[in-house]
Scaffold this motif. Structure first.
Motif, mmCIF file in Angstrom:
data_model
loop_
_atom_site.group_PDB
_atom_site.id
_atom_site.type_symbol
_atom_site.label_atom_id
_atom_site.label_comp_id
_atom_site.label_asym_id
_atom_site.label_seq_id
_atom_site.Cartn_x
_atom_site.Cartn_y
_atom_site.Cartn_z
ATOM 1 N N ALA A 30 -28.274 53.923 -21.941
ATOM 2 C CA ALA A 30 -27.218 54.728 -22.575
ATOM 3 C C ALA A 30 -26.958 55.951 -21.709
ATOM 4 N N ASP B 151 -25.180 58.998 -19.577
ATOM 5 C CA ASP B 151 -24.152 60.029 -19.760
ATOM 6 C C ASP B 151 -23.073 59.815 -18.699
ATOM 7 N N LYS C 138 -22.132 64.669 -24.439
ATOM 8 C CA LYS C 138 -22.434 63.461 -23.683
ATOM 9 C C LYS C 138 -21.365 62.401 -23.932
ATOM 10 N N VAL D 159 -20.309 58.382 -23.409
ATOM 11 C CA VAL D 159 -20.947 57.083 -23.204
ATOM 12 C C VAL D 159 -19.899 55.983 -23.176
ATOM 13 N N ALA E 74 -24.864 51.343 -25.627
ATOM 14 C CA ALA E 74 -24.807 52.728 -26.103
ATOM 15 C C ALA E 74 -23.941 52.884 -27.342
#
Length: 491
Positions: free
Chosen positions: A343, A345, A356, A358, A364
């Motif tokens: 997952a 950034d 963040k 994703v 994610a």
């Protein structure tokens, strides 16, 4: 017999090569493998230039390339309902050795293909070498990487999907799709015929058996279960399109009868064992997933990412995977799948100035099920995740509550997104914002994996260009993991 359907023996000479789409093998086991071809003298024409009748063909498997020691032979019927494709599940062979195969129809012989059986489940092989490839947009470039892949010494290739792309013709493009966006069975068949006409792709299939899976572009971009958000078709209508896509996929892949489509459904996830060295679990991350949360995309996740009802794989597939991971009777457990499990950034600037970001089409976007899977990996210390989709190379670690539990290798594309570059503009920010990432590269190519009982090595093989023919191959990096230690080391 009166009333029985006629079978065309095709004794007359063909107007053109009936094996224009090549040959392939797949799903190797200790006693055999699948061999495939499709009779299509005019592959882009309706029905591939074939009569709308069943056609008989023969096949042979030999222990030598000159076919002086034929160990299996038979005949098969190429049915027009399946685009005159042929799938033969060869069995009764010796374990752990190479074989050669070919077809014949109407006096014409196919090229010779090479396949191999797996070692016995109870055996203890000391080495395995295999390839990982996928994401091959015809319009983005040439399949030079496949030409190089064909020259590798490999037991098999795992294909993580995006074998075709469903879009209409792009402009500009290195090579142009024939036809508009894919909707009907005939549309999908013609697109597979165009892709499979590529000689570098044919060479790779003839050289190695493949474990085939699919991702999104075999149907529609970012589809999820019964949903697709590009054309906004109702689920019942989209299932009709998916049925056509699945039938065409089956017709053109070297897969077993277990993967025979059942309407708009297909059994994709399955396992294989390479002796006591490696357990291979091939996932299906499209067919049973819930729709992407937060309207999909690369963005700051909304609360739906943590929904207990959201899932990437079905409950049945999750339970199947959990059982296989618990068996503990191989040195390595490989989870071979389509979309990134890390997952990461995705902010393209270093630092923490904004929330963040994703990829919501990846794991994610399905946080609860992802956490549950990573918790199951804790303490195993022998799990390798193999992934595609990203059109870039990555090597990194998967954490469960800040404890590394597995390594993940993400393979780049064969051609999708064009030539690329060694370090993309966003690469330094990704590395700065994601300490679990150890490597990024944005060139085209494939992976090779060297597996021994105590060490795993993944080689990132890249070509310098796909926008013109003749790209040169090089090994960009190699990362190793020791069994018992979910960590990565550059070697």
């Amino acid at each position: 017999m009166i009333g029985a359907p006629a079978i065309v023996r095709a004794q007359a000479r063909w107007r053109a090569n009936p094996f224009s789409l090549g040959i392939a093998s797949g799903d190797p086991a200790p006693d055999g493998f699948v061999i495939w071809t499709r009779l299509a003298p005019q592959p882009l024409d309706p029905h591939g230039g074939m009569p709308i009748e069943p056609v008989s063909a023969s096949w042979e498997v030999s222990s030598d390339e000159g076919f002086r020691a034929v160990v299996a032979r038979g005949s098969a019927i190429a049915h027009p309902e399946l685009a005159h494709s042929i799938h033969v599940e060869v069995a009764g062979l010796q374990p752990g050795r190479p074989y050669f195969y070919r077809f014949e129809a109407g006096g014409e012989r196919s090229p010779v293909g090479r396949a191999g059986t797996f070692p016995l489940v109870a055996s203890t092989p000391q080495h395995l070498r295999f390839g990982v490839a996928g994401c091959q947009d015809y319009q983005s470039g040439y399949y030079t990487a496949y030409r190089h892949l064909a020259d590798e010494e490999l037991a098999f290739v795992f294909h993580y999907g995006d074998y075709i792309y469903e879009y209409g013709a792009d402009s500009p493009a290195v090579r142009t799709h024939i036809g508009d966006i894919l909707m009907s069975l005939d549309d999908y068949r013609r697109r597979y015929a165009q892709y499979r006409s590529d000689l570098d792709l044919q060479r790779a299939h003839a050289a190695h058996p493949f474990f085939m899976t699919f991702d999104d572009h075999e149907v529609r971009n970012n589809w999820a279960g019964d949903f697709e958000d590009e054309d906004h078709a109702p689920p019942a209508v989209f299932r009709l399109r998916r049925q056509s896509a699945f039938q065409a996929w089956y017709e053109h892949m070297p897969v077993r009868r277990a993967q025979w489509p059942n309407g708009s459904a297909i059994q994709l996830y399955r396992s294989a064992r390479y002796g006591k060295l490696t357990q291979l679990d091939f996932l299906d991350t499209r067919q049973f997933r819930t729709n992407q949360p937060c309207n999909d995309g690369m963005k700051i996740p909304c609360a739906a990412v943590r929904s207990a009802n959201a899932h990437m794989i079905s409950a049945e597939e999750e339970a199947w995977l959990a059982r296989n991971l618990k068996r503990r009777d191989t040195r390595w457990n490989v989870v071979a799948q389509q979309v990134m499990m890390m997952a990461i950034d995705r902010r393209e600037q270093p630092g923490k100035r904004a929330g963040k970001t994703v990829n919501l089409d990846s794991w994610a976007g399905y946080g609860v099920q992802r956490d549950r899977l990573l918790a199951r990996l804790r303490g195993l210390n022998d799990v390798v995740i193999l992934t595609g989709d990203e059109h870039s190379n990555y090597a990194g670690l998967l954490d469960d509550r800040d404890q590394p539990v597995a390594v993940e290798f993400v393979g780049t594309s064969i051609s999708s997104d064009g030539d690329g570059q060694d370090m993309p503009s966003w690469g330094p920010a990704y590395l700065a914002n994601n300490p679990q990432l150890k490597f990024i590269n944005n060139q085209r190519g494939y992976l090779t994996c060297d597996v021994s009982p105590d060490e795993w090595r993944t080689n990132f093989m890249v070509v310098d260009r796909v926008s013109t023919p003749g790209g040169q191959l090089s090994k960009r990096a190699t990362f190793a993991a020791a069994r018992g230690e979910p960590a990565l080391h550059s070697v």
